[in-house]
Design an enzyme around this catalytic site. Sequence first.
Site, PDB file in Angstrom:
ATOM      1  N   SER A 291      46.752  36.343  37.063  1.00 33.67           N
ATOM      2  CA  SER A 291      44.862  37.294  36.733  1.00 33.67           C
ATOM      3  C   SER A 291      44.452  37.772  38.018  1.00 33.67           C
ATOM      4  O   SER A 291      44.375  37.616  39.212  1.00 33.67           O
ATOM      5  CB  SER A 291      44.184  36.332  36.664  1.00 33.67           C
ATOM      6  N   GLY A 292      44.107  39.533  37.959  1.00 31.76           N
ATOM      7  CA  GLY A 292      43.749  40.404  39.105  1.00 31.76           C
ATOM      8  C   GLY A 292      44.522  40.662  39.528  1.00 31.76           C
ATOM      9  O   GLY A 292      44.636  41.642  40.602  1.00 31.76           O
ATOM     10  N   THR A 296      45.281  45.469  33.532  1.00 26.16           N
ATOM     11  CA  THR A 296      44.888  45.967  32.411  1.00 26.16           C
ATOM     12  C   THR A 296      43.932  47.068  33.005  1.00 26.16           C
ATOM     13  O   THR A 296      44.947  48.015  31.711  1.00 26.16           O
ATOM     14  CB  THR A 296      43.607  45.603  32.264  1.00 26.16           C
ATOM     15  N   ASN A 335      39.403  36.671  39.520  1.00 26.50           N
ATOM     16  CA  ASN A 335      39.409  38.219  39.084  1.00 26.50           C
ATOM     17  C   ASN A 335      37.755  38.586  38.142  1.00 26.50           C
ATOM     18  O   ASN A 335      37.572  37.283  37.130  1.00 26.50           O
ATOM     19  CB  ASN A 335      40.395  38.564  37.534  1.00 26.50           C
ATOM     20  N   SER A 338      38.415  39.786  34.462  1.00 25.15           N
ATOM     21  CA  SER A 338      40.104  39.148  33.587  1.00 25.15           C
ATOM     22  C   SER A 338      40.174  39.042  31.856  1.00 25.15           C
ATOM     23  O   SER A 338      39.072  38.429  32.034  1.00 25.15           O
ATOM     24  CB  SER A 338      39.870  37.918  34.093  1.00 25.15           C
ATOM     25  N   SER A 339      41.099  40.202  30.999  1.00 23.51           N
ATOM     26  CA  SER A 339      41.446  39.777  29.798  1.00 23.51           C
ATOM     27  C   SER A 339      41.891  38.625  29.102  1.00 23.51           C
ATOM     28  O   SER A 339      42.964  37.878  30.095  1.00 23.51           O
ATOM     29  CB  SER A 339      42.485  40.557  29.583  1.00 23.51           C
ATOM     30  N   GLY A 562      47.771  36.297  32.092  1.00 20.81           N
ATOM     31  CA  GLY A 562      49.411  36.258  33.179  1.00 20.81           C
ATOM     32  C   GLY A 562      49.856  34.910  34.129  1.00 20.81           C
ATOM     33  O   GLY A 562      49.019  33.837  33.285  1.00 20.81           O
ATOM     34  N   GLU A 564      49.376  31.447  34.735  1.00 21.72           N
ATOM     35  CA  GLU A 564      48.361  30.637  35.240  1.00 21.72           C
ATOM     36  C   GLU A 564      48.056  29.633  35.729  1.00 21.72           C
ATOM     37  O   GLU A 564      48.970  28.229  34.677  1.00 21.72           O
ATOM     38  CB  GLU A 564      46.567  30.800  34.324  1.00 21.72           C
TER      39      GLU A 564
END
Length: 893
Positions: A291-292, A296, A335, A338-339, A562, A564
């Site tokens: 994440s981050g 995206t 993030n 974050s998605s 991703g 985590e």
Amino acid sequence: MATISRTRSSLEEMLDSLRKRTENEKPKDLPPELPARPTSKARRPRARYALPKKLDMGDVSKEYSNNNSSSKKEEVVKVGRVGSFGAKKVKKVQAGESPYVKAPEEKGREQRLERTTAKHGTKHTSSIPRFSDSDWNDNIGYFIKKKLRVWCRLQNGLWELGQIQSTSEEKASVLLLDGNVVTVLTRELFPTNPDILEGVEDLIQLSYLNEPSVLHNLQYRYSRDKIYSKAGPVLIAVNPFKDVKLSGNDVVTAYRQKLLDSPHVFAIADSAYTQMMRENVNQSIIISGESGAGKTETAKLSMQYLAAIGGGIECEILKTSWVLEAFGNAKTSRNDNSSRFGKLIEIYFSATGKIGGAKIQTFLLEKSRVVQLAHGERSYHIFYHLCAGASSVLKDRLNLKTASEYHYLNQSTCLEIDGVEDAKKFHKLMEGLNTVRICKEDQEHVFEMLAAVLWLGNISFQVIDNENHVEVAVDEAAMSAARLIGCRVEDLTSALSMHKFKAGKDNVTKRLTMQQAIDTRDALAKFVYASLFDWLVEKVNRALEMGKRHTERSISILDIYGFESFQKNSFEQFCINYANERLQQHFNRHLFKLEQEEYELDGIDWTKVDFVDNQDCLDLIEKKPIGLISLLNEESTFPKATDTTFANKLKQHLNANPYFKGERSGAFSIRHYAGKVLYDTSGFLEKNRDPLHSDTIQLLSSCSGQLPRLFASSVVNQKSPKSQLCASDSHNQSVGTKFKGQLFNLMQQLENTTPHFIRCIKPNSKQLPGIYEKDLVLEQLRCCGVLEVVRISRSGYPTRMTHQEFTQRYGFLLSENIGIQDPLSISVAVLQQFDVLPEMYQVGYTKLYFRSGQFINVAELEIQRLSAAPLCYGVDILMLIHLGFPLVHRFDM
């Protein structure tokens, strides 16, 4: 038995005759214009004949089979290291247990590569082993003599540059650049690459491949805004956390016209497009990272390039991301954007290469974020956009307040994001909704559902007796929520505070306790939001396919959450990391496959090698009947089961598994490919059940609003004839089971494409430009397998050059005119003249393939021929770079 012996001898004689005939005949698979290639120890032709399928051995074969079946010894299987070449044990997997095993009715389809796995006893490592050069210890003296720099790992784990002063047994004294002298173990020293190789575009070009060299090379490029690098076939994208101006229309044009060939997302997209058109094979671009890391944005750049090169619905495709980000992205602790869902965007192309439509698939929206937030995080962007950007007319109609006045939003201390204006984002969202043809009436319904969710969160309950039973407080929140979803406030308060069910022939009404009422309210809010999200995706897909034809050619772009690992990890992190386990296996399978396919297509002697993947961890999660998901589903069916009983069940059945460990306080840990993660079982059962009482479905079905009725009907339509006989609703299929099915379908879909991998890297945890945290980057490189990719790419015959290129550079080295003209023969003659060992290279139809380091041998001979001077390290480097050769040394893991 004498008969049997004679029969077997005749078979052996037949095979021997076939082998001899093959050796005497000229190979028929070579191009006629090329001479026969020399055989060598590394590529000696092998007899690969099987017994004739219709060979009739009569009763003798049956007798022999029967006599030996009982005495047959159990086959001894070698088990290789994780990620290494070698013999492996092949596990038999039933259909349904793996996405790569076809069901019986699918046997006619194309067969896929069979996975191979190691036993549970295989030594596991949570990260990729670091690289070292096999002859490094022998060269330490040379580095001391030449005063060359080395990488030195200090006690704090950081890498520093220095010079070796002296060595004593297994220790070395190293002078650091700051003047300090430290004593370290020699195994903590690694050679540095020459300055001329600093910042190479492809990590494979590094002379010395080790962790500090890889980190330094990426940092060198990152500091110069070169955020893209290659690791063999994989693109590495380091998030710059700023605009580096590498995505404008001029850059798109440069890659379209082949004016640029440096590593870039556009280069990956162009490669996918070219292969699709040339080979008529569907492609996929698989983007991963924590994440981050910028997944995206990378996905949007891929779509930007494909939309530009394919034309057509460029505007619609690009602006779908505005809608999906608003409703599916949120600020987390790591993030700001974050998605919180996975998505696969499939873009269809016509025979002429024009875009003919697109389709979006989504996976596992994080519904719990609607009702529960961690400190410093936000709910989905759309709520804040709506509160800040809605017009006064819309606010009045929705009775909309500021974000700080809603419980679902103010339970976190974070209501804004630095540098983000929610009001402007709302206007951008409106533009996106118009672009994907969502009409004004539907937009109004969407905003009604969003406001209803916010008002549901403000509904409060009052205790009415000593048993903690409650009733709904009929206030502004309850009345606003009821009006927005289109029901009577009495019906809403009844559904949230009481449950009705049948006991025999009697209808029974049961009042809920405080916690039960809160859970029922939150379940309704989560269901409405998740249903709204699915409805929006469906509307977007209709816009993308409107008037378009789905052709056989397509490029899929996968942007999924991703790996985590937070301080507290729950059911959502478990599902996310399970998805990443599946994608990592897909990553490994195809990198091995692609590497070996090139060898086979170019005709070099190559025995296929199996690979060890992370199947053991996947078995722990998904295998029946004692996989983690199966045990979770089983426990979820018991009404009196708790998170504690679930944790105890896991310990009872899985504690012997080396990838699982039961921890204290109802927690457990899993050894994922990316490392060990500790999970808290609190909420696992409830989130897996995802309960939605029949009273809630009935409430929505009775609403006057179009969307609530549609959402309720979708649940009713999911019921099978068998499930309608049960008291429970169609939600009885668990979230874990649904997600597993989605992953299997996704893997099967990706398996039918040619993959292109992009690994996104987050350079620092502060999300600021210009900061490069080496430890953080290294951990990501290990987790996502980048270092392993380079190792695989440099195993076997990593250095390649076409016969034409080799002839142009080295043909003049031949001592005399040997009267041959074709590049292949000249290449072989040069290698033979300089006595390059035949086991150190192979000759393909179009290329020469070298073992690691063999280019150096050839170049050294050329330098001697040209200068007749002793070789020195610096001259070696300069000449090799001048000749265009990468310096490749052997290395061991």
